[in-house]
Design a protein around this motif. Structure first.
Motif, PDB file in Angstrom:
ATOM      1  N   GLU A 201     136.397  35.917 -42.763  1.00  0.00           N
ATOM      2  CA  GLU A 201     135.038  35.481 -43.120  1.00  0.00           C
ATOM      3  C   GLU A 201     134.215  35.160 -41.870  1.00  0.00           C
ATOM      4  N   LEU A 202     134.921  34.941 -40.749  1.00  0.00           N
ATOM      5  CA  LEU A 202     134.202  34.656 -39.494  1.00  0.00           C
ATOM      6  C   LEU A 202     134.132  35.927 -38.642  1.00  0.00           C
ATOM      7  N   ASP A 203     132.918  36.397 -38.391  1.00  0.00           N
ATOM      8  CA  ASP A 203     132.737  37.608 -37.587  1.00  0.00           C
ATOM      9  C   ASP A 203     132.750  37.296 -36.094  1.00  0.00           C
ATOM     10  N   ASN A 204     132.369  36.057 -35.739  1.00  0.00           N
ATOM     11  CA  ASN A 204     132.156  35.753 -34.321  1.00  0.00           C
ATOM     12  C   ASN A 204     132.407  34.276 -34.072  1.00  0.00           C
ATOM     13  N   ASN A 205     132.252  33.875 -32.823  1.00  0.00           N
ATOM     14  CA  ASN A 205     132.556  32.495 -32.438  1.00  0.00           C
ATOM     15  C   ASN A 205     131.314  31.617 -32.296  1.00  0.00           C
ATOM     16  N   LEU A 206     130.217  32.052 -32.893  1.00  0.00           N
ATOM     17  CA  LEU A 206     129.005  31.239 -32.886  1.00  0.00           C
ATOM     18  C   LEU A 206     129.255  30.015 -33.770  1.00  0.00           C
ATOM     19  N   GLY A 207     128.854  28.825 -33.304  1.00  0.00           N
ATOM     20  CA  GLY A 207     129.037  27.630 -34.113  1.00  0.00           C
ATOM     21  C   GLY A 207     128.034  27.574 -35.250  1.00  0.00           C
ATOM     22  N   GLN A 208     128.308  26.725 -36.236  1.00  0.00           N
ATOM     23  CA  GLN A 208     127.394  26.601 -37.362  1.00  0.00           C
ATOM     24  C   GLN A 208     126.023  26.148 -36.857  1.00  0.00           C
ATOM     25  N   HIS A 209     124.987  26.810 -37.312  1.00  0.00           N
ATOM     26  CA  HIS A 209     123.599  26.487 -36.956  1.00  0.00           C
ATOM     27  C   HIS A 209     123.268  26.763 -35.494  1.00  0.00           C
TER      28      HIS A 209
END
Ligand SMILES: Cc1cc2nc3c(=O)[nH]c(=O)nc-3n(C[C@H](O)[C@H](O)[C@H](O)COP(=O)(O)OP(=O)(O)OC[C@H]3O[C@@H](n4cnc5c(N)ncnc54)[C@H](O)[C@@H]3O)c2cc1C
Ligand code: SF4
Ligand code: FES
Ligand code: FES
Lengths: 338, 163
Positions: A201-209
């Motif tokens: 479900e996570l495509d990348n390591n960007l944090g929430q918001h």
């Protein structure tokens, strides 16, 4: 299609504040987000439109000789920008190989990095899919998997990341600048996207918001010897089955530095520095590119409908290495066919 | 979807459409395509796929061609929009419209407004140096009737006129 709220952000900090609520999402060009909303794949509660943030809309030179691409600059503006055409033609070439003129006019650089997979099951809300609905299963593994991964896939997900532009950004060793509730940080391009593992479900390591503000390109754009080869079912307006971005620095007939990144084969733009190291000090010949290709593809494994991609990728790496010696063949519209 | 309106709020959207100022009050999820067709009665712009795949909904926004089906009307508040209704008139066709007739560049006509908007914007931007490149740059406009070859001929004819 659910109803949602909309706010046009007037400042960066305002955007980050406005998005912090369940279902809050940023809106770039909308070419992926609005489509996914229409299909009922994502259910945003509020879209925070970033298009009014002029500070994210320029392309500027950096003191270290590199170039900064604002996250809200359109893909087309980037591809045709004089600095990019002259110093980063590989980047221009990959952008123009993707989507269509209309879509590239709206699509933003930040949004391009965050576009979702084109897996057919992901796009079908009635079908199970671990990426869309964690734990529901992955029908692609034993189903239709022509577009799917041959490298880095997991038992939970075999999807590919569809961006063309990001294949060049991986090869060029770009850095992604982000801003969020906890401040600013910079992420190396190769650390930006992630393999599916058991959390597809996570495509990348960007944090929430977290919000992408810019993409920084290092000084070396490999503008003398580069090539992008995109192999697909039709010659325009289709996603890659396999694509390869190659950049070479050549001195006295020998490769001083090589970059090879692949698209359409994994959950991330695929790059293997060991293969590039192997090319250092060698002549740019088919045999040497073949050795590099074998290193890159050593761990590849396919599924019922995509095993052909392994050999296709191998040939594409070799052919694109040779094409990089003649960048004149890279004029937009001078696409080689399958 | 009426249910969501009061909660989500109605946004004032000011557009200059074909040189005329138009003010609309719309919930945020109304696309530019639906705003043009359903709220402004400008039905020249067509809805083909509604998912960014066909180009029938192409309009020109601030000199650039975009897909109105993947754009929210509120996103374009303050913009200039040109639709097929704003290109040429029955008495005075745009050169590309005349070229479409001359080169037999349509059959059913459903894709034509999008093709014309797309072609006009491409020519104005000065892009498309070769036939191959024009084909590539026009590939976002599908034609189910298969008039593509003639469409490219028409565009090249106009390009050559202005040389
Ligand atoms: C028919 C079609 C064909 C296509 N073909 C190709 C192709 O061949 N090759 C290719 O590479 N691409 C292709 N694309 C995909 C296209 O490139 C992407 O849709 C586009 O780049 C997304 O950018 P956007 O600004 O529109 O993103 P949006 O749709 O606005 O956003 C995408 C995601 O990013 C988030 N987001 C946007 N900006 C930011 C930001 N600054 N910070 C944090 N989050 C942000 C949004 O919340 C959303 O989750 C195609 C698209 C379509 C519709
Ligand atoms: S490959 Fe990934 S995106 Fe596709 S169905 Fe499986 S889990 Fe979903
Ligand atoms: S209706 Fe917009 S692209 Fe098909
Ligand atoms: S003329 Fe019929 S779709 Fe193009």
């Amino acid at each position: 299609m659910n109803p949602f709220k909309y706010e046009k952000a007037a400042s960066l900090s305002g955007a980050i504040t406005a998005v912090q609520r369940p279902g809050g999402v940023y809106l770039g060009g909308g070419t992926n987000l609005i489509d996914l909303w229409k299909y009922g794949i994502t259910h945003p509660d509020k879209m925070v439109d970033l298009n009014g943030l002029n500070e994210l809309k320029s392309i500027t030179e950096l003191p270290d000789g590199g170039v900064r691409l604002g996250a809200l600059v359109s893909n087309n503006t980037t591809a045709y920008h004089p600095l990019i055409l002259e110093r980063y033609p590989l980047l221009s070439r990959t952008i123009l190989a993707g989507a269509t003129a209309q879509i590239r006019n709206s699509a933003t650089n930040g949004g391009n990095l965050l576009q979702r997979t084109r897996c057919y099951y992901f796009y079908d809300p009635d079908s199970p899919c671990n990426k869309r609905n964690p734990g529901s299963g992955c029908p692609a593994i034993n189903g239709h998997n022509r577009l799917h991964a041959i490298l880095g896939h997991s038992d939970s997900c075999i999807a590919t990341f569809p961006s063309d532009m990001c294949v060049a950004l991986a090869a060029l060793e770009a850095r992604v600048r982000v801003s969020g509730p906890d401040g600013e940080r910079t992420i190396e391009f190769t650390d930006f996207h992630r393999l599916p593992g058991d959390k597809p479900e996570l495509d990348n390591n960007l944090g929430q918001h977290e919000l992408i503000t810019a993409i920084d390109l290092p000084a070396n754009g490999f503008a003398d010897n580069y090539s992008y080869l995109k192999l697909r079912d039709r010659n325009s307006y289709a996603f890659a089955l396999v694509s390869v971005a190659t950049g070479l620095s050549i001195q006295d007939g020998l490769i001083r530095e090589a970059r090879i990144a692949l698209g359409g084969v994994a959950h991330i733009p695929w790059r293997l520095t060991a293969a590039e190291a192997e090319l250092r000090g060698k002549e740019p010949t088919e045999a040497n590119f073949a050795t590099a290709a074998d290193i890159i593809l050593a761990g590849a494994s396919g599924f019922e409908h995509n095993s052909f991609k392994i050999e296709l990728a191998r040939r594409a790496i070799i052919r694109n290495g040779m094409m990089a010696l003649d960048p004149a063949s890279q004029r937009p519209g001078a696409q080689p066919s399958l | 979807m009426i249910k969501g309106i009061s909660e989500a709020g109605v946004h004032e959207v000011n557009l200059v459409v074909n040189d005329e100022h138009r003010q609309l009050h719309l919930p945020p999820w109304v696309t530019l395509l639906d705003a043009l067709r359903n709220h402004l009665g400008l039905t020249g712009t067509k809805k083909g796929c509604d998912h960014g795949q066909c180009g029938a909904c192409t309009v020109i926004c601030d000199d650039e061609r975009i897909l109105s089906c993947l754009t929210l009307a509120t996103m374009k508040d303050g913009s200039n929009i040109t639709t097929i209704e704003g290109i040429g008139s029955e008495d005075e066709l745009h050169p590309l419209q005349s070229a479409f007739i001359e080169h037999d560049a349509f059959q059913c006509g459903y894709c034509t407004p999008g093709q014309i908007c797309s072609g006009v914007a491409m020519l104005a931007a000065g892009r498309g140096d070769t036939r191959e490149e024009i084909q590539d740059l026009m590939s976002g406009n599908l034609c189910r009737c298969g008039a593509n070859t003639n469409i490219i001929d028409a565009i090249i004819a106009v390009k050559n006129q202005s040389k």
